[in-house]
Design a protein around this motif. Structure first.
Motif, PDB file in Angstrom:
ATOM      1  N   LYS A   9     -65.148  14.441 -55.344  1.00 43.28           N
ATOM      2  CA  LYS A   9     -66.239  16.452 -54.853  1.00 43.28           C
ATOM      3  C   LYS A   9     -64.979  17.298 -54.461  1.00 43.28           C
ATOM      4  O   LYS A   9     -66.011  18.662 -54.563  1.00 43.28           O
ATOM      5  CB  LYS A   9     -66.954  16.184 -53.817  1.00 43.28           C
ATOM      6  N   GLU A  10     -63.776  17.106 -54.383  1.00 42.66           N
ATOM      7  CA  GLU A  10     -63.021  18.167 -53.849  1.00 42.66           C
ATOM      8  C   GLU A  10     -62.411  18.652 -55.069  1.00 42.66           C
ATOM      9  O   GLU A  10     -62.684  20.004 -55.597  1.00 42.66           O
ATOM     10  CB  GLU A  10     -62.025  17.957 -52.631  1.00 42.66           C
ATOM     11  N   CYS A  11     -61.594  17.707 -55.893  1.00 42.48           N
ATOM     12  CA  CYS A  11     -60.705  18.374 -56.466  1.00 42.48           C
ATOM     13  C   CYS A  11     -61.485  18.400 -58.377  1.00 42.48           C
ATOM     14  O   CYS A  11     -60.592  18.663 -59.007  1.00 42.48           O
ATOM     15  CB  CYS A  11     -59.612  18.008 -57.055  1.00 42.48           C
ATOM     16  N   ASN A  12     -62.609  16.931 -58.435  1.00 43.80           N
ATOM     17  CA  ASN A  12     -63.243  17.694 -59.373  1.00 43.80           C
ATOM     18  C   ASN A  12     -62.676  16.071 -60.382  1.00 43.80           C
ATOM     19  O   ASN A  12     -62.700  16.040 -61.497  1.00 43.80           O
ATOM     20  CB  ASN A  12     -63.784  18.620 -60.326  1.00 43.80           C
ATOM     21  N   ARG A  13     -61.579  15.724 -59.840  1.00 47.52           N
ATOM     22  CA  ARG A  13     -61.120  14.096 -60.921  1.00 47.52           C
ATOM     23  C   ARG A  13     -61.714  13.098 -61.213  1.00 47.52           C
ATOM     24  O   ARG A  13     -62.452  12.772 -60.271  1.00 47.52           O
ATOM     25  CB  ARG A  13     -59.802  14.588 -60.370  1.00 47.52           C
ATOM     26  N   GLU A  14     -61.321  12.188 -61.991  1.00 47.68           N
ATOM     27  CA  GLU A  14     -61.939  11.145 -62.792  1.00 47.68           C
ATOM     28  C   GLU A  14     -61.435  10.490 -60.935  1.00 47.68           C
ATOM     29  O   GLU A  14     -60.126   9.762 -61.386  1.00 47.68           O
ATOM     30  CB  GLU A  14     -62.003  10.610 -63.634  1.00 47.68           C
ATOM     31  N   ILE A  15     -61.950   9.436 -60.305  1.00 45.36           N
ATOM     32  CA  ILE A  15     -61.147   8.041 -59.566  1.00 45.36           C
ATOM     33  C   ILE A  15     -62.521   7.303 -59.763  1.00 45.36           C
ATOM     34  O   ILE A  15     -63.449   7.653 -59.760  1.00 45.36           O
ATOM     35  CB  ILE A  15     -61.224   8.351 -58.027  1.00 45.36           C
ATOM     36  N   SER A  16     -61.971   6.120 -59.443  1.00 46.63           N
ATOM     37  CA  SER A  16     -62.574   4.718 -58.987  1.00 46.63           C
ATOM     38  C   SER A  16     -63.920   4.533 -58.087  1.00 46.63           C
ATOM     39  O   SER A  16     -63.662   5.325 -57.270  1.00 46.63           O
ATOM     40  CB  SER A  16     -62.682   3.463 -58.972  1.00 46.63           C
ATOM     41  N   ASP A  17     -65.134   4.184 -58.644  1.00 42.95           N
ATOM     42  CA  ASP A  17     -66.252   4.400 -57.500  1.00 42.95           C
ATOM     43  C   ASP A  17     -66.071   3.341 -56.415  1.00 42.95           C
ATOM     44  O   ASP A  17     -66.416   3.339 -55.914  1.00 42.95           O
ATOM     45  CB  ASP A  17     -67.639   3.665 -58.199  1.00 42.95           C
ATOM     46  N   ARG A  18     -64.724   2.243 -56.103  1.00 44.24           N
ATOM     47  CA  ARG A  18     -64.355   1.864 -55.386  1.00 44.24           C
ATOM     48  C   ARG A  18     -63.343   2.394 -54.732  1.00 44.24           C
ATOM     49  O   ARG A  18     -63.323   1.918 -53.505  1.00 44.24           O
ATOM     50  CB  ARG A  18     -63.976   0.295 -55.786  1.00 44.24           C
TER      51      ARG A  18
END
Length: 91
Positions: A9-18
């Motif tokens: 939500k901050e930098c719009n990069r894709e991260i794991s949902d975990r």
């Protein structure tokens, strides 16, 4: 078990949902587990209860105190006090 990717939500990069935080910007993805909050509340209540019991014990000890009555024997006259009371003879 598949791992989905979500956007930070901050930098719009894709991260794991975990992931707990974004690896890029460090933004927390989810709040800390509620167990930490419950643990802090339980410790706080236990400390408050303990301190309250100590204060109550001190107040009750102060309120219910009894004066100490000690019968002191009359001091017997000592040899030095008899010498001090004797008249001084010069001669």
């Amino acid at each position: 078990m598949s791992m989905a990717l979500v956007q930070c939500k901050e930098c719009n990069r894709e991260i794991s949902d975990r992931a707990a935080t974004c690896a890029q910007c460090g933004y927390p993805r989810r709040p800390p587990p509620w167990t930490h909050l419950v643990f802090k509340i339980v410790i706080g209540l236990a400390a408050t209860l303990f301190l309250g019991m100590v204060v109550l014990w001190m107040v009750l000890a102060w309120v219910t105190r009894k004066p100490i009555d000690i019968d002191m024997p009359d001091p017997a006259p000592s040899a030095t006090s008899q010498l001090q009371d004797a008249p001084l003879r010069i001669g």
